[in-house]
Design a protein around this motif. Structure first.
Motif, short mmCIF file in Angstrom:
data_model
loop_
_atom_site.label_atom_id
_atom_site.label_comp_id
_atom_site.label_asym_id
_atom_site.label_seq_id
_atom_site.Cartn_x
_atom_site.Cartn_y
_atom_site.Cartn_z
N ARG A 1 1.96 1.66 -2.82
CA ARG A 1 3.24 2.01 -2.21
C ARG A 1 3.20 1.87 -0.69
O ARG A 1 4.22 1.58 -0.06
CB ARG A 1 3.60 3.44 -2.60
CG ARG A 1 4.93 3.93 -2.04
CD ARG A 1 5.25 5.32 -2.56
NE ARG A 1 6.52 5.80 -2.03
CZ ARG A 1 7.06 6.96 -2.32
NH1 ARG A 1 6.43 7.78 -3.15
NH2 ARG A 1 8.21 7.34 -1.80
N TYR A 2 2.04 2.05 -0.10
CA TYR A 2 1.91 2.01 1.36
C TYR A 2 1.19 0.75 1.84
O TYR A 2 1.08 0.53 3.04
CB TYR A 2 1.15 3.24 1.85
CG TYR A 2 1.78 4.53 1.40
CD1 TYR A 2 2.77 5.15 2.15
CD2 TYR A 2 1.40 5.14 0.20
CE1 TYR A 2 3.36 6.33 1.74
CE2 TYR A 2 1.97 6.32 -0.23
CZ TYR A 2 2.96 6.91 0.55
OH TYR A 2 3.55 8.09 0.12
N LEU A 3 0.68 -0.04 0.90
CA LEU A 3 -0.06 -1.26 1.26
C LEU A 3 0.51 -2.44 0.50
O LEU A 3 -0.03 -2.85 -0.54
CB LEU A 3 -1.55 -1.10 0.92
CG LEU A 3 -2.34 -0.14 1.79
CD1 LEU A 3 -3.66 0.20 1.13
CD2 LEU A 3 -2.59 -0.76 3.15
N PRO A 4 1.62 -3.01 0.98
CA PRO A 4 2.15 -4.19 0.30
C PRO A 4 1.16 -5.34 0.36
O PRO A 4 0.39 -5.47 1.32
CB PRO A 4 3.43 -4.51 1.08
CG PRO A 4 3.23 -3.89 2.42
CD PRO A 4 2.40 -2.66 2.17
N VAL B 1 -5.45 -4.27 2.75
CA VAL B 1 -6.61 -3.65 2.10
C VAL B 1 -6.62 -2.15 2.30
O VAL B 1 -6.75 -1.38 1.34
CB VAL B 1 -7.92 -4.27 2.61
CG1 VAL B 1 -9.12 -3.57 1.98
CG2 VAL B 1 -7.96 -5.76 2.32
N SER B 2 -6.49 -1.67 3.52
CA SER B 2 -6.57 -0.23 3.76
C SER B 2 -5.64 0.17 4.89
O SER B 2 -5.31 -0.63 5.77
CB SER B 2 -8.01 0.19 4.10
OG SER B 2 -8.43 -0.41 5.31
N LEU C 1 -5.90 5.26 2.49
CA LEU C 1 -5.40 4.60 1.29
C LEU C 1 -5.91 3.17 1.29
O LEU C 1 -5.73 2.44 2.28
CB LEU C 1 -3.87 4.62 1.24
CG LEU C 1 -3.23 6.01 1.15
CD1 LEU C 1 -1.72 5.91 1.28
CD2 LEU C 1 -3.60 6.68 -0.18
N ALA C 2 -6.56 2.78 0.20
CA ALA C 2 -7.11 1.42 0.10
C ALA C 2 -6.71 0.83 -1.24
O ALA C 2 -6.65 1.54 -2.26
CB ALA C 2 -8.63 1.43 0.24
N ALA D 1 -7.61 2.27 -4.76
CA ALA D 1 -7.20 1.59 -5.99
C ALA D 1 -8.16 0.45 -6.27
O ALA D 1 -8.42 -0.39 -5.41
CB ALA D 1 -5.77 1.07 -5.86
N LEU D 2 -8.72 0.43 -7.48
CA LEU D 2 -9.63 -0.63 -7.91
C LEU D 2 -8.87 -1.69 -8.68
O LEU D 2 -7.81 -1.42 -9.26
CB LEU D 2 -10.74 -0.04 -8.78
CG LEU D 2 -11.63 1.02 -8.14
CD1 LEU D 2 -12.52 1.66 -9.19
CD2 LEU D 2 -12.45 0.41 -7.04
N PRO D 3 -9.39 -2.91 -8.75
CA PRO D 3 -8.74 -3.93 -9.58
C PRO D 3 -8.83 -3.57 -11.05
O PRO D 3 -9.75 -2.85 -11.48
CB PRO D 3 -9.53 -5.21 -9.26
CG PRO D 3 -10.29 -4.91 -8.02
CD PRO D 3 -10.54 -3.44 -8.02
#
Length: 837
Positions: free
Chosen positions: A587-590, A567-568, A520-521, A487-489
């Motif tokens: 969803r997996y990286l609060p 981050v990842s 996932l990042a 995911a990018l900003p």
């Protein structure tokens, strides 16, 4: 006025004279002799460029039109349109670069004779770079075969990138039968060996004789790259993307081509075309979906093979890269090192521009230059094939297997071919729904990879979670084809308000066990972290995106495949195969707790306490009442006319070379990110007084170049009607002035910068200098008032204004740290990392 004379709009006149568009409107009202419109519309009239230049010179407003501005105006005012003018210019620039002696011979003739000979010369360099004009070797539309020229039909393999037909070598009979004879034109010029061509009788680089191996291919095996010889599909243009223009079409372009060649002599053919194409894209922002350069470089780096892969190496093929939705060719231009480049674009005009851009980019303007051969000359440039057609419906490279696929596909396309492509063999992972066009592009990319090849696609975030695509996503995971979702900003690419995703895919190798996990990042939190540290504000955005930080985080996560808090995370596939198969990284990286754990919150508290103590020390003393003083006043406009200061308007956008001070940075007190403008030796570009150069003073610069900030400059936002003013210090020096900003550069012998900035911040002063004709107030810096004071008295006021600015900065820092501490305490108490004590 001569027929087909170049026309220029009011914006072009403003650029020529180095003024704003409002000044051009004033000239039209105040001067009866201002040239009358010759075209355009009532709202946007156009004027004859020659008449405008003469009027500006007569008025003393124009000494000489900058060469590259003149070239652009010729392109913009071309009778066939700017796009066609760019195609003609690109063809000529290829000739200038690859056959400089032939170009000089051509330019010695009259315009008419030059236009007659250009098609043959241009066809030669286009054939050397992009292959023959038509698949069958017959003359293209509107062209006849010159007497004495024999065209040999192409073999099935001759469509590989860079291939040429043996008959493309020009002999004296070809040009003797045209307009030139042997006394005025040396046909041997074209037969000389230069980069991208071969001597007569030699094997042309990229041409494959029947039974031999094509460039970019190997013997049959698991890593084979098939020749580009699929059966003709409806809608596929098998000819090269750039057709050879006719003499009649080139005749109006001859003055433009001469001027473009003159510009190329100074900055290079590739840079000349980049400048003109960039202007064209900026002038038509809604017609193109662009991939920003930083994002293109990141995608190319993600697809870069490991350093120990041994590719390329002696006896091994070039790395092959395909972009099936090439657009303007930004992704392929970002590929480092020699590579065989393949591109397909649905729009024929854009495909031609992309082909020329990539061909001209092979001169070393990006990537690695061609390596020298054994004889000391440069080896042939990277292979290149650009085709036109709808990729999903009519794939021009249906039998191609590449090492890498880079793609920025169109988003949310309901008309991608769902009805007619139901039984297409590319849908190995499931038939995409009508609303899942992005998953169709994903499977097309996988179908064009060799076993073990890598694809990187820019995707909308909805593609990771829409229920209609969950079965395809699940199969991509089970078979190990999807290796990472990043995911990018927000602000990384258009649409700028959406945090887009990067999908990294790898074609499964038969007999090799698929990967058991998915990386996932999420880099959206990096923008917030930068804002908390005093850099960019939280939330990202294209004007405040710290690309070096994002790039480093993404590449580290991809190469190490490690868990980095916030981050990842490497997630086992079995955890993702639920009913939704939602692959959104958030969803997996609060987001990490602001300040980190309890120790980090303690450090934030100490910094806050220190800042509050500083704020107390900087609190201004009680105000002393006084009778309002009535001093003689002047305006910024009058000071500019007297030479006490100079005015500049910002035009730089983030993402280019060097840092940019944006409007957001001025409003929030953030620093510009990046590095200052430097020379090739790494030294800061500076003027005679040791200060950084502004754009107009820099070597080879033009009036539209960015203004580089110097210490003591005063920056004022144009929009908003606020009272924010910023004095440039050492930490901002060297950055470019961004859009919607005005810069006042005072003469130190006449004006104190802090005195100037302080009085410009007055609320009443801003109100009377702003216009309120629209929803956003617009400030005209020339109308701002200043009292007339001696320099000593100015400095006394300036010192007090400097103290107020330091107090304001301390308050801003305290507010930011206080917010971090409060939110961190809430998060720590709720997740159990902090106890109530």
């Amino acid at each position: 006025m001569p027929e087909n004379a170049t026309e220029v709009t009011a914006a072009g006149i403003a650029r020529l004279a180095g003024v704003g568009r409002a000044a051009v409107s004033n000239w039209r009202r105040r001067h009866a002799d201002f040239p009358q419109p010759v075209g355009g519309t009532a709202a946007s009239p156009s004027f004859a460029l020659a008449d405008v230049e003469q009027w500006l010179r007569d008025q003393g407003k124009l000494a000489e039109v900058p060469l590259r501005e003149r070239v652009w105006q010729e392109v913009a005012g071309h009778p066939a349109g700017a796009a066609q003018a760019l195609v003609h210019t690109g063809c000529a620039l290829l000739l200038v670069r690859d056959r400089p002696t032939a170009w000089l011979e051509l330019t010695a003739a009259s315009d008419e004779r030059m236009a007659d000979a250009l098609p043959h010369a241009v066809d030669h360099v286009l054939t050397a770079r992009l292959g023959p004009d038509t698949p069958s070797g017959t003359p293209g539309p509107g062209r006849s075969t010159p007497p004495g020229t024999v065209r040999t039909p192409r073999t099935a393999d001759s469509t590989a990138p860079g291939s040429t037909a043996p008959s493309t070598t020009f002999d004296s009979a070809t040009f003797d039968s045209a307009t030139f004879d042997s006394a005025t034109f040396d046909s041997a010029t074209f037969d000389s060996t230069t980069p991208g061509s071969t001597a007569p009788g030699s094997t042309t680089p990229g041409f494959t004789a029947p039974g031999s191996t094509a460039p970019g291919s190997t013997a049959p095996g698991p890593a084979v790259v098939h020749p580009v010889n699929p059966p003709a599909a409806p809608g596929v243009h098998r000819a090269r993307a750039v057709r050879t223009p006719t003499a009649q079409a080139l005749l109006p372009s001859v003055p433009l081509l001469r001027a473009a060649a003159q510009l190329a002599a100074g900055i290079g053919a590739g840079q000349t075309f980049e400048f003109l194409l960039g202007r064209h894209l900026d002038a038509n922002p809604r017609q193109f979906t662009l991939t920003p350069p930083h994002l293109a470089e990141l995608m190319a780096d993600l697809a870069e093979p490991p350093k120990d892969a041994g590719r390329p190496a002696p006896g091994r093929p070039l790395r092959s890269v395909l972009d099936p939705a090439a657009g303007t060719g930004a992704l392929l231009r970002a590929v480092a090192g020699p590579a065989a480049l393949y591109a397909q674009e649905a729009d024929a005009g854009l495909a031609a521009l992309t082909a020329l851009r990539l061909a001209l980019g092979a001169d070393g303007t990006h990537g690695s230059p061609p390596s020298p051969g054994a004889d000391g000359t440069h080896s042939s440039p990277p292979s290149l094939a650009v085709r036109t057609g709808d990729t999903l419906r009519a794939d021009a490279f249906a039998r191609l297997a590449t090492d890498t696929v880079l793609c920025h596909p169109p988003f949310n396309d309901r008309n991608w071919g769902h009805d007619e492509l139901a039984y297409d063999p590319r849908w190995e992972y499931g038939f995409p729904a009508r609303v899942e066009s992005e998953l169709a592009w994903v499977q097309h990319a996988l179908a064009r990879l060799r076993d073990g090849g890598t694809a990187v696609l820019l995707m909308p975030p909805a593609a990771a979670s829409r229920r209609s695509g969950r079965r395809i996503r699940a199969d991509l995971l089970r078979r190990g084809a999807l290796r990472a979702v990043i995911a990018l900003p927000a602000g990384a690419a258009p649409p700028y308000g959406i945090p887009l995703h990067l999908w990294v895919l790898r074609r499964p190798t038969p007999g090799v066990r698929p990967g058991p996990d998915l990386l996932l990042a999420d880099t959206a939190g990096l923008a917030a972290t930068a804002g908390e540290a005093g850099g960019k504000a939280a939330g990202g955005g294209r004007d405040r995106l710290d690309w070096p930080v994002v790039r480093a985080a993404v590449l580290d996560a991809w190469r190490d495949r490690a868990d980095l808090p916030g981050v990842s995370r490497v997630v086992p596939v079995v955890e993702l195969l639920d009913d939704d198969v939602d692959l959104a990284p958030a969803r997996y990286l609060p987001r990490p707790t602001p300040g980190g754990d309890a120790c980090g919150l303690g450090e934030v508290r100490e910094r806050l306490a220190e800042t509050l103590r500083l704020t107390t020390r900087l609190t201004p003393p009680p105000a002393t009442p006084a009778v309002p003083a009535h001093r003689p006043r002047t305006t910024v406009g009058e000071l500019a006319r007297s030479g006490a200061l100079s005015l500049h308007t910002g035009n730089a956008a983030p993402g280019g070379q060097g840092p940019v001070l944006t409007e957001h940075d001025v409003l929030t007190g953030a620093d510009p990110a990046g590095t200052p403008f430097t020379d090739p030796a790494g030294a800061l570009l500076a003027g005679p007084a040791g200060t950084p150069l502004t754009g107009p003073e820099a070597p080879g610069a033009a009036p539209d170049d960015p203004v580089v900030l110097e210490p003591g400059d005063v920056v004022v936002p144009v929009l908003g009607g606020g009272t924010v003013v910023r004095v440039v210090g050492e930490r901002e020096a060297g950055a470019a002035l961004g859009r919607n900003l005005q810069l006042l550069r005072p003469d130190p012998a006449a004006l104190d910068p802090w005195f100037l900035a302080g009085f410009l911040r007055g609320t009443a002063n801003n109100r009377q200098a702003s216009s309120y004709a629209s929803t956003a107030a617009r400030l005209d810096a020339r109308r701002l008032h200043l009292p007339r004071m001696s320099l000593a008295e100015q400095r006394r006021y300036g010192e007090r204004f400097r103290e107020l600015a330091a107090f304001e900065e301390a308050l801003r820092t305290a507010e930011r740290l206080g917010g971090v501490l409060v939110q961190g305490m809430y998060d720590g108490l709720t997740d159990g990392t902090v106890t109530p004590g």
